[in-house]
Design a protein around this motif. Structure first.
Motif, PDB file in Angstrom:
ATOM      1  N   ASP A  55       0.724  -1.081  -0.318  1.00 44.22           N
ATOM      2  CA  ASP A  55       0.622   0.115   0.543  1.00 44.22           C
ATOM      3  C   ASP A  55       0.891   1.338  -0.455  1.00 44.22           C
ATOM      4  O   ASP A  55       2.176   1.038   0.025  1.00 44.22           O
ATOM      5  CB  ASP A  55      -0.992  -0.162   1.152  1.00 44.22           C
ATOM      6  N   LEU A  56       0.106   2.455   0.277  1.00 44.51           N
ATOM      7  CA  LEU A  56       0.362   3.429   0.299  1.00 44.51           C
ATOM      8  C   LEU A  56       0.968   4.259   1.181  1.00 44.51           C
ATOM      9  O   LEU A  56       1.825   5.424   1.240  1.00 44.51           O
ATOM     10  CB  LEU A  56       0.325   4.684  -0.615  1.00 44.51           C
ATOM     11  N   HIS A  57       0.719   3.659   2.140  1.00 40.81           N
ATOM     12  CA  HIS A  57       1.379   4.195   3.455  1.00 40.81           C
ATOM     13  C   HIS A  57       3.078   4.110   3.560  1.00 40.81           C
ATOM     14  O   HIS A  57       3.705   3.568   2.923  1.00 40.81           O
ATOM     15  CB  HIS A  57       1.397   3.144   5.157  1.00 40.81           C
ATOM     16  N   PRO A  58       3.248   5.400   3.977  1.00 42.17           N
ATOM     17  CA  PRO A  58       5.133   5.928   3.809  1.00 42.17           C
ATOM     18  C   PRO A  58       5.694   5.092   4.483  1.00 42.17           C
ATOM     19  O   PRO A  58       6.755   5.035   4.562  1.00 42.17           O
ATOM     20  CB  PRO A  58       4.906   7.552   5.015  1.00 42.17           C
ATOM     21  N   GLU A  59       4.749   3.954   6.186  1.00 44.48           N
ATOM     22  CA  GLU A  59       6.137   3.094   6.551  1.00 44.48           C
ATOM     23  C   GLU A  59       6.358   1.856   5.844  1.00 44.48           C
ATOM     24  O   GLU A  59       6.819   1.193   6.014  1.00 44.48           O
ATOM     25  CB  GLU A  59       5.229   3.248   7.824  1.00 44.48           C
ATOM     26  N   HIS A  60       5.089   1.997   4.864  1.00 45.35           N
ATOM     27  CA  HIS A  60       5.152   0.871   3.494  1.00 45.35           C
ATOM     28  C   HIS A  60       5.626   1.028   2.020  1.00 45.35           C
ATOM     29  O   HIS A  60       6.230   0.344   1.703  1.00 45.35           O
ATOM     30  CB  HIS A  60       3.976  -0.210   3.399  1.00 45.35           C
ATOM     31  N   LYS A  61       5.838   2.188   1.741  1.00 47.80           N
ATOM     32  CA  LYS A  61       5.840   2.555  -0.034  1.00 47.80           C
ATOM     33  C   LYS A  61       7.970   2.325  -0.031  1.00 47.80           C
ATOM     34  O   LYS A  61       7.367   1.578  -1.019  1.00 47.80           O
ATOM     35  CB  LYS A  61       5.724   4.086  -0.144  1.00 47.80           C
ATOM     36  N   GLU A  62       8.911   2.434   0.502  1.00 51.02           N
ATOM     37  CA  GLU A  62      10.069   2.057   0.606  1.00 51.02           C
ATOM     38  C   GLU A  62      10.174   0.483  -0.042  1.00 51.02           C
ATOM     39  O   GLU A  62      10.731   0.154  -0.283  1.00 51.02           O
ATOM     40  CB  GLU A  62      11.238   2.262   1.414  1.00 51.02           C
ATOM     41  N   VAL A  63       9.904  -0.183   1.215  1.00 46.73           N
ATOM     42  CA  VAL A  63       9.836  -1.406   1.690  1.00 46.73           C
ATOM     43  C   VAL A  63       8.769  -3.033   0.000  1.00 46.73           C
ATOM     44  O   VAL A  63       9.775  -2.846  -0.951  1.00 46.73           O
ATOM     45  CB  VAL A  63       9.410  -2.207   2.531  1.00 46.73           C
ATOM     46  N   GLY A  64       8.042  -1.754   0.192  1.00 48.22           N
ATOM     47  CA  GLY A  64       6.528  -2.325  -1.436  1.00 48.22           C
ATOM     48  C   GLY A  64       8.082  -1.956  -2.880  1.00 48.22           C
ATOM     49  O   GLY A  64       7.884  -2.877  -3.483  1.00 48.22           O
TER      50      GLY A  64
END
Length: 305
Positions: A79-88
């Motif tokens: 998803d586009l949550h700031p905490e998940h974006k980079e990992v994705g």
């Protein structure tokens, strides 16, 4: 004779089967007395080459299918949550690197040099997978504001179900199309397009009729709806022209009111400064949600009133 460059897979398969029959006849029916040893050696060598070629293609097809499954899982999980974006983004870029490596291996099989019909499903699948990967990376790079996402979309709200990249892919296609349309209109000295003007009219009608959010028109904004259902909801805003309704409905495929809500808060509709899109170069529609309509308000359905 370079069979890799002049034969398609169906022809390779047919010849391989013919060679098997020839070799079986020579071995089982003692036909070696009638066939020269040199011919048999060449037949066995060619059969080995053709069989290895077919096996390699089967393995690559299985690998492509496995990669498509991995991509599908990643799109649903990211998803586009700031905490998940980079990992994705890292996961998607790793998939893209693996896909490029696989593409090189497929090319080494001679498939790209074969007749067009031979490249068939594998080449199509590779191209489709790469396109989806690039679009997914683009979604992450453009971010939540570009796609009109609310805080609830990012946090998941009470259900904790965050909006995934997969859910945004239909909207991404629309945004890319609108980017091209807006650029063309700008080059022609126009400020907008008929489609965008119609979307802005929907926002105006929502305000006029006292709705805070487009999702107040439906009990489940995430459901895929038919054009007839959409038409009935537009009638609540006194938008009754069937041609206009059809054009609005076709802005998304498949159509959901969740993505329609985001589209109404998107750059082209709310007329804010643009971001840049990695897929479409400068995208003149990348903007924040319009402050005139509360896109983060709760989606209390009119059916609950």
């Amino acid at each position: 004779y370079k069979w890799e460059e002049n034969m398609n897979l169906a022809e390779v398969q047919e010849i391989c089967e013919d060679l098997e029959e020839l070799l079986d006849a020579a071995n089982v029916r003692h036909a070696r007395r009638k066939i020269s040893e040199e011919v048999l050696r060449n037949a066995e060598l060619l059969h080995q080459q053709l069989s290895a070629h077919l096996q390699n293609i089967v393995e690559k097809e299985e690998k492509v299918e496995a990669m498509r499954m991995m991509l599908d899982q990643t799109l649903h999980a990211t998803d586009l949550h700031p905490e998940h974006k980079e990992v994705g983004k890292q996961k998607l870029q790793a998939l893209l690197a693996e896909l490029d490596s696989l593409d090189d291996k497929v090319a080494s099989l001679g498939i790209t040099a074969m007749r067009k019909e031979d490249s068939g499903p594998m080449a199509v699948s590779l191209t489709k997978t790469r396109t989806e990967l690039l679009h997914a990376i683009d979604v992450l790079e453009l971010g939540a504001e570009y796609f009109g996402l609310t805080g609830q979309d990012l946090s998941g709200g009470a259900t904790k179900h965050r909006v995934s990249i997969f859910s945004l892919m239909p909207l991404q296609k629309t945004m890319l199309l609108f980017s091209t349309m807006v650029a063309t209109a700008t080059n022609e000295g126009k400020e907008s397009t008929p489609e965008i003007d119609m979307l802005r009219n929907v926002v105006t009608r929502l305000q006029s009729y006292g709705y805070q959010n487009i999702c107040q028109l439906v009990p489940d904004e995430n459901a895929v709806v038919t054009e007839r259902v959409f038409q009935a909801r537009m009638e609540k805003l006194d938008i009754r022209d069937l041609g206009e309704v059809a054009m609005l409905y076709r802005t998304l495929s498949p159509f959901s009111f969740a993505n329609f809500r985001r589209l109404l808060a998107s750059p082209a509709v709310s007329k804010k400064p643009a971001f840049k899109s990695s897929s479409a170069q400068a995208s003149p529609m990348s903007v924040r949600a319009s402050p005139e309509i509360d896109m983060s308000s709760s989606c209390a359905s009119i059916f609950e009133k």
